[in-house]
Design a protein around this motif. Structure first.
Motif, PDB file in Angstrom:
ATOM      1  N   THR A   1      -6.289  -1.148 -10.636  1.00 25.56           N
ATOM      2  CA  THR A   1      -6.624  -2.273 -10.187  1.00 25.56           C
ATOM      3  C   THR A   1      -6.185  -2.687  -8.676  1.00 25.56           C
ATOM      4  N   ALA A   2      -6.972  -2.846  -7.785  1.00 30.03           N
ATOM      5  CA  ALA A   2      -6.344  -3.326  -6.587  1.00 30.03           C
ATOM      6  C   ALA A   2      -6.109  -4.740  -6.680  1.00 30.03           C
TER       7      ALA A   2
ATOM      8  N   ALA B   1       0.728  -1.316   0.208  1.00 33.90           N
ATOM      9  CA  ALA B   1       0.004  -0.058   0.014  1.00 33.90           C
ATOM     10  C   ALA B   1       1.003   1.148  -0.060  1.00 33.90           C
ATOM     11  N   PRO B   2       0.526   2.343  -0.828  1.00 33.49           N
ATOM     12  CA  PRO B   2       1.404   3.721  -1.036  1.00 33.49           C
ATOM     13  C   PRO B   2       1.254   4.076   0.318  1.00 33.49           C
TER      14      PRO B   2
ATOM     15  N   LEU C   1      -5.047   4.146  -1.886  1.00 33.92           N
ATOM     16  CA  LEU C   1      -3.877   3.926  -1.154  1.00 33.92           C
ATOM     17  C   LEU C   1      -4.032   2.727  -0.769  1.00 33.92           C
ATOM     18  N   VAL C   2      -4.164   1.765  -1.663  1.00 35.91           N
ATOM     19  CA  VAL C   2      -4.098   0.155  -1.705  1.00 35.91           C
ATOM     20  C   VAL C   2      -3.073  -0.441  -2.479  1.00 35.91           C
TER      21      VAL C   2
ATOM     22  N   GLY D   1      -3.296  14.446  -0.368  1.00 39.19           N
ATOM     23  CA  GLY D   1      -4.739  14.507  -0.891  1.00 39.19           C
ATOM     24  C   GLY D   1      -5.219  13.161  -1.440  1.00 39.19           C
ATOM     25  N   ALA D   2      -4.518  12.329  -1.767  1.00 35.28           N
ATOM     26  CA  ALA D   2      -4.882  11.140  -2.379  1.00 35.28           C
ATOM     27  C   ALA D   2      -6.278  10.386  -1.730  1.00 35.28           C
ATOM     28  N   MET D   3      -7.230  10.018  -2.524  1.00 34.33           N
ATOM     29  CA  MET D   3      -8.323   9.344  -1.925  1.00 34.33           C
ATOM     30  C   MET D   3      -7.935   8.065  -1.225  1.00 34.33           C
TER      31      MET D   3
END
Length: 301
Positions: free
Chosen positions: A100-101, A59-60, A73-74, A67-69
């Motif tokens: 794509t997660a 995960a990032p 962040l996965v 500000g990322a949704m």
């Protein structure tokens, strides 16, 4: 690997995209180069021996992407998904690229996919940090853009393609590219919808396979819109820092540095991306992995 004797050649092209201009003299010293892109089999050996996890499998860090949704962040990667109906290729790339997660090198189209039947296909979903980890383990390097282009041309000067002046000479496909109207109609006349096994197409005159098509390939050069500029020398930290800074897209709020990719991929099509040529080049953010980008290594004596 194949030994590539160095020499002089004409780099770039005046006849296609602006970032390829101008045609210019260039020279490289000799080096060894992988016959093919690094495969899933080879990358798996590296992972088995080191326990390495790729960027797409983690995960990032939210601090790196302010500000990322939260749902972005996965652990994820970009996967090409052909639209179900015709779309304008001049429109947003989100029409065919899916965040794509669960997509990673082991799961190239998403968490339900696998590579059991893709051992000899190029490894994909590798960001620059993953490529550099593999190269450190193997004791190898990425090619510079000039080295890559010299090897792809294989002695052919001022011709469009790595094999001559015709894209499909005698009706025989020389590389894994897109046939039909990108991004919604893939006729698969070359037999492949996505990646193909390395070596499925003829080698060039230097004995190298898949220098064109199949997957884009990372190089060690920072992106510049003006390729005539001399690359920063590795001994000059100030020049390297400036080259890295200049590689960033001014419209990117995250200011992610970009490297040069070469060779085109299975998604390059006559109506959209005619980058299935040695002179073609593309900017790619170092933190981004996708289903159509891989790499090959070199060894300099």
């Amino acid at each position: 690997m194949v030994w590539i004797e160095g020499g002089q050649f004409t780099m770039g092209s005046n006849h296609h995209y602006p970032e390829e201009r101008p045609e210019r003299p260039a020279a490289v010293n000799g080096f060894w180069m992988d016959r093919t892109p690094v495969t899933n089999r080879e990358f798996a050996r590296f992972v088995d021996e080191t326990g390495y996890r790729t960027l797409a499998e983690e995960a990032p860090d939210p601090a790196a992407y302010p500000g990322a949704m939260p749902d972005m962040l996965v652990a994820s990667s970009l996967v090409f998904q052909s639209p179900a109906k015709p779309v304008d290729p001049r429109g947003p790339v989100t029409q065919w690229w899916s965040f794509t997660a669960g997509a990673d090198w082991r799961h190239p189209t998403g968490p339900a996919s696998g590579i059991a039947d893709l051992a000899d296909h190029p490894v994909v979903h590798v960001a620059l940090v993953d490529v550099e980890a593999y190269l450190d383990w193997a004791g190898l390097s990425l090619p510079r853009e000039a080295e890559w282009e010299f090897a792809a041309r294989a002695g052919l000067e001022l011709v469009e393609y790595a094999w001559g002046s015709e894209l499909v000479p005698g009706g025989v496909h020389q590389a894994n590219t897109w046939q039909g109207a990108f991004p919604y109609s893939n006729l698969r006349e070359d037999g492949w919808e996505r990646t193909s096994p390395v070596g499925a197409y003829p080698a060039n005159a230097y004995g190298l396979h898949d220098m064109i098509g199949n997957v884009w390939e990372w190089t060690s050069d920072w992106w510049t819109d003006s390729p005539n500029a001399a690359p920063a020398k590795s001994c000059c930290s100030t020049a390297r820092a400036k080259a890295l800074q200049d590689s960033m897209d001014p419209h990117d709020p995250a200011r992610i540095p970009r490297r040069v990719l070469k060779g085109g991929s299975h998604l390059c099509a006559p109506n959209y991306c005619r980058r299935y040529r040695p002179a073609a080049r593309h900017a790619h953010p170092v933190d981004t992995s996708t289903s159509h980008v891989g790499f090959r290594a070199i060894l300099r004596p």
